[in-house]
Structures are given as C-alpha cells and as structure tokens.
Scaffold this active site. Structure first.
Site, PDB file in Angstrom:
ATOM      1  N   SER A  34      -6.946  -1.908   2.784  1.00 47.46           N
ATOM      2  CA  SER A  34      -5.421  -1.663   3.029  1.00 47.46           C
ATOM      3  C   SER A  34      -5.042  -2.909   4.188  1.00 47.46           C
ATOM      4  O   SER A  34      -4.735  -3.952   3.743  1.00 47.46           O
ATOM      5  CB  SER A  34      -5.550  -0.530   3.791  1.00 47.46           C
ATOM      6  OG  SER A  34      -4.228   0.307   4.151  1.00 47.46           O
TER       7      SER A  34
ATOM      8  N   HIS B 156      -2.514   0.509  -1.946  1.00 46.80           N
ATOM      9  CA  HIS B 156      -2.071   1.873  -2.187  1.00 46.80           C
ATOM     10  C   HIS B 156      -0.805   2.081  -3.133  1.00 46.80           C
ATOM     11  O   HIS B 156      -0.162   2.940  -2.923  1.00 46.80           O
ATOM     12  CB  HIS B 156      -1.942   2.716  -0.899  1.00 46.80           C
ATOM     13  CG  HIS B 156      -3.061   2.387   0.083  1.00 46.80           C
ATOM     14  ND1 HIS B 156      -4.341   2.426  -0.202  1.00 46.80           N
ATOM     15  CD2 HIS B 156      -2.973   2.324   1.457  1.00 46.80           C
ATOM     16  CE1 HIS B 156      -5.193   2.186   0.849  1.00 46.80           C
ATOM     17  NE2 HIS B 156      -4.145   1.876   1.871  1.00 46.80           N
TER      18      HIS B 156
END
Length: 243
Positions: A134, A170
């Site tokens: 991330s 994501h």
C-alpha cells in the site's frame, strides 16, 4: 545485501493475519526475500512502519512475523528520533526493506526530514530489495492515489520517484481508486502508471517493469496511460501465480 540489480517489489499484499500471531508474511512477502537471492544465512529484513506512526504494536507484530519466516529482523523509526545512529549504513547492510501501509503523505514528509529518502535510494542502487504494501508500494513511484488526507481519496505527487511511473493500490476493492487514478492520468496530473488488485505485486528491475506476480487467483495489474483524447488506455496485465 545480495542482489546486484536495483529491485523493487511494490505490492497490494505480502502480509496478512497469522494463525497464532497478528501478522504473517504471505507469498508476496516471501518473494521479496527470494528476489534478494540470500543463501546460507537468515535474510536481513528491515521494517519501516513510518506510515502507521511507528506504532510499537505494529513493529512487534512484524518481528513476530519475521521470526516465523526465519528472517533476521530490524526496524528503523522516525518518531520521536531515529532509533539508529547511522540509518543509511544500516539500510545498506540489509537484504530487504519492507515498508508497511498507512499514510504515504506522512511517510514521505518524515523520510525527507530525516534523510531516509536519500538513504533508501542509495540502498536500492546498491542492490537492497525495496518492498512493501500500500503506502509501501506508492512511495517508490512518482505519485498515486491516497487516503492520507481523509476518506475522499486524493492525489499524492511527491513520491520518491525511484521508478518513473504512478501507482494505484487496492484497485479492485476500494471503489474510488480506479476512477480517480484514471482521471489523474488522463488529465496529465500523474504520469503513465501501474495499478494492482489486492494480492498483486509489481517487480521493477532498475526502472523497468519486469514481472507481475500474484498470491491470489483471478487478480491482475493494469497499465494505465493517456489515450491522447482525454481518456486512458487501461491494459490488463496477467500475473504469474506465486505458490
């Protein structure tokens, strides 16, 4: 440090819940160590949890996960002072640097404050594999999409730029990611870039994308580039499935 080619594994995965511990490294995390080519000793992995505020619990959980994986763990903090006398030298001694998720905007500000941005570039150039999830993916790129500023996603444009692309993470599970990323690339606010579904990683050798890998079935990465008429061309990149 074992790899003689500058290498980044930028992921939307690599770590998850453990059966007896809070965290356990998943195939993408193990692949980061595999890319370092270590043999005959425990891999040296340094954790940076800057994006989570150097949360002591997160750091403890990372050490537990490293112990289960058979790695020699260390960590580098920014709050309220660096925990090591020579962070740059320490990073050069590692095989892998793993960066946890959280606020990429905060991470970048603190890394620059303490000179970690330059130290990480030197480590990357020396062959230390840089990886993470991330925020730990976005940071290596020119910029991307982030929730660092609130629930409405915004652009971040001041990444380290070790690779000359933008990044979205994501991509399949957070509904704001794809339209915002595509719009930023279409409008020229971010350069051509790569997005990853959860469980997918991008392997860069030098500044080129060399491989797409996944720890989950049915997932993919995407190359997103301007189409010259105000839109984008989004090309699905099928990954190699990791065991």
């Amino acid at each position: 440090m074992s790899d003689d080619v500058p290498t980044i594994l930028a992921t939307s995965g690599g770590i998850g819940p453990g059966s007896r511990t809070r965290f356990a490294f998943t195939p993408l995390g193990h692949y980061a160590v595999e890319l370092a080519g270590v043999s005959g000793r425990a891999p040296r992995v340094c954790f940076l949890a800057t994006a989570s505020g150097d949360n002591p619990a997160v750091i403890t959980w990372l050490y537990e996960a490293a112990m289960l994986a058979g790695w020699h763990a260390s960590h580098l903090t920014s709050f309220g002072m660096p925990n090591l006398p020579d962070p740059a030298a320490h990073l050069l001694e590692q095989d892998v640097v793993w960066v946890m998720g959280g606020s990429v905007a905060g991470l970048l500000a603190l890394w620059r404050l303490h000179g970690y941005d330059l130290a990480l570039r030197s480590a990357w150039e020396a062959g230390v594999v840089l990886s993470g999830i991330s925020a730990g993916s976005l940071c290596w790129h020119v910029g991307g999409t982030t929730d660092s500023f609130g629930p409405e996603l915004r652009a971040v444009r001041d990444g380290l730029g070790l690779v000359p692309f933008s990044n979205s993470v994501h991509h399949d599970v957070e509904e704001q990611r794809r339209p915002l990323f595509n719009g930023l690339v279409a409008g020229g606010e971010l350069p051509t870039g790569y997005a990853t579904d959860d469980g997918v990683g991008l392997v860069y050798r030098g500044t080129d994308l060399a491989e797409v890998v996944s720890e989950e079935d049915g997932k993919a990465a995407y190359r997103v580039e301007p189409d010259g008429s105000g839109g984008v061309i989004e090309t699905r990149l099928e990954p190699r499935r990791l065991d």
